[in-house]
Scaffold this active site. Structure first.
Site, mmCIF file in Angstrom:
data_model
loop_
_atom_site.group_PDB
_atom_site.id
_atom_site.type_symbol
_atom_site.label_atom_id
_atom_site.label_comp_id
_atom_site.label_asym_id
_atom_site.label_seq_id
_atom_site.Cartn_x
_atom_site.Cartn_y
_atom_site.Cartn_z
ATOM 1 N N GLU A 238 0.859 -1.180 0.000
ATOM 2 C CA GLU A 238 0.000 0.000 0.000
ATOM 3 C C GLU A 238 0.897 1.232 0.000
ATOM 4 O O GLU A 238 1.939 1.256 0.648
ATOM 5 C CB GLU A 238 -0.898 0.005 1.240
ATOM 6 C CG GLU A 238 -2.012 -1.007 1.122
ATOM 7 C CD GLU A 238 -2.883 -1.090 2.366
ATOM 8 O OE1 GLU A 238 -2.882 -0.148 3.170
ATOM 9 O OE2 GLU A 238 -3.560 -2.120 2.526
ATOM 10 N N CYS B 205 -1.958 -6.658 6.646
ATOM 11 C CA CYS B 205 -1.330 -7.917 6.219
ATOM 12 C C CYS B 205 -0.455 -8.570 7.280
ATOM 13 O O CYS B 205 -0.746 -9.684 7.712
ATOM 14 C CB CYS B 205 -0.538 -7.679 4.938
ATOM 15 S SG CYS B 205 -1.616 -7.299 3.549
ATOM 16 N N ASN C 140 5.668 -12.560 4.028
ATOM 17 C CA ASN C 140 5.238 -11.600 5.045
ATOM 18 C C ASN C 140 5.799 -11.951 6.417
ATOM 19 O O ASN C 140 6.174 -11.061 7.193
ATOM 20 C CB ASN C 140 3.705 -11.526 5.094
ATOM 21 C CG ASN C 140 3.180 -10.536 4.064
ATOM 22 O OD1 ASN C 140 3.964 -9.919 3.340
ATOM 23 N ND2 ASN C 140 1.879 -10.384 3.989
ATOM 24 N N LYS D 47 3.497 -16.677 -0.114
ATOM 25 C CA LYS D 47 2.961 -15.390 0.367
ATOM 26 C C LYS D 47 3.110 -15.252 1.881
ATOM 27 O O LYS D 47 3.578 -14.234 2.392
ATOM 28 C CB LYS D 47 1.494 -15.268 -0.051
ATOM 29 C CG LYS D 47 0.792 -14.048 0.494
ATOM 30 C CD LYS D 47 1.358 -12.756 -0.037
ATOM 31 C CE LYS D 47 0.862 -11.578 0.781
ATOM 32 N NZ LYS D 47 1.437 -10.327 0.370
ATOM 33 N N PHE E 55 13.791 -3.513 5.389
ATOM 34 C CA PHE E 55 12.987 -3.946 6.547
ATOM 35 C C PHE E 55 13.826 -4.153 7.805
ATOM 36 O O PHE E 55 13.603 -5.096 8.552
ATOM 37 C CB PHE E 55 12.184 -5.216 6.200
ATOM 38 C CG PHE E 55 10.927 -4.875 5.450
ATOM 39 C CD1 PHE E 55 9.709 -4.774 6.116
ATOM 40 C CD2 PHE E 55 10.958 -4.596 4.095
ATOM 41 C CE1 PHE E 55 8.559 -4.411 5.448
ATOM 42 C CE2 PHE E 55 9.818 -4.222 3.416
ATOM 43 C CZ PHE E 55 8.613 -4.135 4.092
ATOM 44 N N GLY F 294 2.045 -2.735 11.606
ATOM 45 C CA GLY F 294 0.585 -2.810 11.632
ATOM 46 C C GLY F 294 0.090 -3.128 10.242
ATOM 47 O O GLY F 294 0.763 -3.825 9.480
HETATM 48 N N1 LIG Z 1 -3.928 -4.573 1.255
HETATM 49 C C1 LIG Z 1 -2.732 -5.042 0.923
HETATM 50 O O1 LIG Z 1 -1.714 -4.341 0.965
HETATM 51 C C2 LIG Z 1 -2.589 -6.469 0.468
HETATM 52 C C3 LIG Z 1 -1.399 -6.866 -0.149
HETATM 53 C C4 LIG Z 1 -1.272 -8.182 -0.576
HETATM 54 C C5 LIG Z 1 -2.311 -9.081 -0.352
HETATM 55 N N2 LIG Z 1 -3.438 -8.680 0.261
HETATM 56 C C6 LIG Z 1 -4.516 -9.660 0.450
HETATM 57 O O2 LIG Z 1 -5.502 -9.423 -0.556
HETATM 58 C C7 LIG Z 1 -6.813 -9.695 -0.034
HETATM 59 C C8 LIG Z 1 -7.675 -8.448 -0.154
HETATM 60 O O3 LIG Z 1 -7.098 -7.436 0.641
HETATM 61 P P1 LIG Z 1 -7.595 -5.918 0.545
HETATM 62 O O4 LIG Z 1 -6.695 -5.125 1.421
HETATM 63 O O5 LIG Z 1 -7.775 -5.551 -0.886
HETATM 64 O O6 LIG Z 1 -9.037 -6.066 1.235
HETATM 65 P P2 LIG Z 1 -10.193 -4.977 1.346
HETATM 66 O O7 LIG Z 1 -10.882 -5.246 2.631
HETATM 67 O O8 LIG Z 1 -9.646 -3.611 1.055
HETATM 68 O O9 LIG Z 1 -11.173 -5.349 0.133
HETATM 69 C C9 LIG Z 1 -11.903 -6.526 0.052
HETATM 70 C C10 LIG Z 1 -13.149 -6.246 -0.788
HETATM 71 O O10 LIG Z 1 -13.855 -7.479 -1.001
HETATM 72 C C11 LIG Z 1 -15.249 -7.178 -1.007
HETATM 73 N N3 LIG Z 1 -16.018 -8.411 -0.796
HETATM 74 C C12 LIG Z 1 -16.162 -9.147 0.341
HETATM 75 N N4 LIG Z 1 -16.970 -10.211 0.106
HETATM 76 C C13 LIG Z 1 -17.312 -10.163 -1.202
HETATM 77 C C14 LIG Z 1 -18.124 -10.978 -2.034
HETATM 78 N N5 LIG Z 1 -18.724 -12.068 -1.558
HETATM 79 N N6 LIG Z 1 -18.257 -10.630 -3.322
HETATM 80 C C15 LIG Z 1 -17.660 -9.509 -3.822
HETATM 81 N N7 LIG Z 1 -16.890 -8.692 -3.081
HETATM 82 C C16 LIG Z 1 -16.724 -9.013 -1.778
HETATM 83 C C17 LIG Z 1 -15.394 -6.161 0.107
HETATM 84 O O11 LIG Z 1 -16.602 -5.434 -0.026
HETATM 85 C C18 LIG Z 1 -14.140 -5.293 -0.115
HETATM 86 O O12 LIG Z 1 -14.402 -4.213 -0.971
HETATM 87 C C19 LIG Z 1 -6.593 -10.153 1.412
HETATM 88 O O13 LIG Z 1 -6.509 -11.556 1.435
HETATM 89 C C20 LIG Z 1 -5.250 -9.549 1.756
HETATM 90 O O14 LIG Z 1 -4.580 -10.288 2.767
HETATM 91 C C21 LIG Z 1 -3.613 -7.390 0.666
#
Ligand SMILES: NC(=O)c1ccc[n+]([C@@H]2O[C@H](COP(=O)([O-])OP(=O)(O)OC[C@H]3O[C@@H](n4cnc5c(N)ncnc54)[C@H](O)[C@@H]3O)[C@@H](O)[C@H]2O)c1
Length: 440
Positions: free
Chosen positions: A153, A261, A209, A205, A250, A258
């Site tokens: 992010e 992830c 992390n 993955k 890192f 925090g």
């Molecule tokens: N945020 C990061 O930096 C990051 C980096 C790498 C991996 N990830 C992984 O990617 C995944 C998503 O993370 P994120 O931060 O984008 O999550 P997020 O909470 O920002 O977004 C998830 C989205 O999924 C939607 N959703 C939930 N249930 C649903 C359904 N049944 N149908 C359609 N949409 C639905 C929610 O409304 C939400 O908008 C997680 O597993 C996370 O661990 C996140």
């Protein structure tokens, strides 16, 4: 290629926009109606540098669209990414209800053979469960693959467009060929596409992390020793980071990790190891160190001002768990602030991007200032949680004049010790000697 991305959060939105940018027809689906309505108006619901023009450009070219109709998105596509959230369950394991719910929805909407890819971070064995959930609903053939996401992010677009590597866990040569083709525009300078089995991709993955979190907790432990020994952790960091076997990334000590992830992924890996009867003590230690570290700034404040903080006022610069994001999930500031309030202090806060997000957690318990200097007026100390760039070279005389007492408690080691001494501050940072002004 026709692609659906289910889940339009940080990962799904960035992936959808970047895949559209490389010429694919992408439909992003989410059950959050407000989010989809905003996206259809061209509004970006998160703070992520570079994302807005990417979404706007691809919306207007027609290569990117948004819908709340998951089934329609699946029917319109050959490749379906699952990018919904996998929060920590009460026992620390990854909560797979959204992923498996989407798998069932995909199964019900199948109108031909498809490749389904889990992009959400999911424990090893999940792709097999996704495949079973889809096949319970359809006779159409499905490949289920894993493409874990490594974007950060704050630099998400850059990371997706120019990844260090793309990890593809594939179930067949066919799926490997199609996905290599799909990701090849992002690795034109030669970075690797790593084809592997699905289980290896799922584990990669969590291992990545957990390794990064381990480095942070390790350095926080080293920082504690530096403080006791009167050494400068910054020197130690350089001393080990220049070793080619270790590398510089890192290794910054601070107020704890925090975000959405590291905390949940470390917990989930501990859980997975436990389920397999494998000793998880290395990661339990990583987590325990981090829990303590998130209380560090509060401890510094208490050591300086005492347990009873009634009548005290603190200015906080930085609320988000790291710079360049508005993400407040598991942010150390959310440990410090409620504890200050509970001890009777008032708190004035500033963050360049996360104040709206922070208000969802803190409501009207703190005072919000759009200008970071305005937050300082009459405060007993400035407390820094996030290393935003505008905080790095501030107007020190202005800070000193605005504060009631010139005390700075810095959780990110932003300033040089000699500068703070010369400027007349009392300065506490992490793993470095405190600066306490004495007689000239
Ligand atoms: N945020 C990061 O930096 C990051 C980096 C790498 C991996 N990830 C992984 O990617 C995944 C998503 O993370 P994120 O931060 O984008 O999550 P997020 O909470 O920002 O977004 C998830 C989205 O999924 C939607 N959703 C939930 N249930 C649903 C359904 N049944 N149908 C359609 N949409 C639905 C929610 O409304 C939400 O908008 C997680 O597993 C996370 O661990 C996140």
């Amino acid at each position: 290629m026709k692609i659906a991305v289910i889940g339009t959060g940080y990962v799904g939105l960035v992936a959808g926009a970047c895949l559209a940018e490389t010429g694919n027809d992408v439909v992003c689906a989410d059950i959050d109606e407000t989010k989809i309505a905003r996206l259809n108006r061209g509004e970006i619901p998160i703070y992520e540098p570079g994302l807005e023009p990417l979404v706007a450009g691809n919306l207007s070219s027609g290569r990117l669209r948004f819908t709340t109709d998951v089934a329609e998105a699946v029917r319109a596509s050959h490749i379906v990414f699952i990018a919904v959230g996998t929060p920590a369950d009460e026992d620390g394991s990854a909560d797979l209800q959204h992923v498996l719910g989407v798998a069932t929805a995909i199964g019900r909407a199948m109108n031909g053979g498809k490749i389904v890819i889990t992009k959400s971070t999911v424990p090893v064995g999940t792709a097999a469960r996704v495949k079973a959930a889809i096949e319970a609903e359809t006779h159409h053939p499905v490949h289920v693959c894993s493409n874990p996401e490594f974007l950060k992010e704050g630099a998400a677009v850059e990371d997706f467009m120019k990844p260090d590597r793309v990890v593809l866990g594939v179930d067949s040569e066919f799926a490997g060929r199609v996905l290599t083709d799909l990701f090849s525009p992002f690795v034109r300078t030669g970075n690797a596409i790593l084809l592997m089995d699905v289980a290896a991709a799922e584990i990669t993955k969590y291992a990545a992390n957990a390794m990064l979190a381990t480095r942070i907790s390790f350095m926080n432990t080293v920082a504690r020793l530096c403080e006791v020994a009167g050494a400068d952790v910054d020197m130690v960091r350089r001393g080990i980071g220049s070793d080619g076997r270790i590398g510089p990334g890192f290794l910054f000590p601070g107020a704890g990790y925090g975000g959405s992830c590291f905390p949940k992924d470390v917990k989930a890996l501990i859980r997975t190891l436990g389920e397999q009867g494998i000793d998880a003590s290395i990661l339990e230690a990583v987590e325990a160190v981090n829990q303590e570290q998130k209380g560090l700034l509060l401890q510094r404040i208490i050591r300086r001002f005492g347990e009873d903080l009634s009548g005290r006022r603190f200015a906080l610069w930085g609320l988000a768990f790291k710079p360049n994001t508005d993400d407040m999930r598991e942010a150390p500031s959310l440990v410090t602030i409620p504890a200050l309030l509970a001890r009777g202090a008032t708190v004035a806060v500033h963050d360049p991007a996360a104040m709206e997000e922070a208000a969802r957690h803190l409501r009207d318990t703190v005072e919000y200032f759009p200008d970071n200097y305005d937050a300082l007026a009459g405060a007993d100390a400035l407390v820094i949680h996030t290393e935003w760039l505008p905080y790095r070279r501030p107007d020190f005389p202005r800070i000193r004049e605005a504060l009631k007492t010139p005390v700075v408690i810095d959780g990110r080691n932003l300033y040089r010790l000699d500068t703070m001494r010369e400027m007349g501050f009392e300065y506490y940072s992490v793993g470095r000697a405190p600066v306490v002004p004495g007689p000239a």
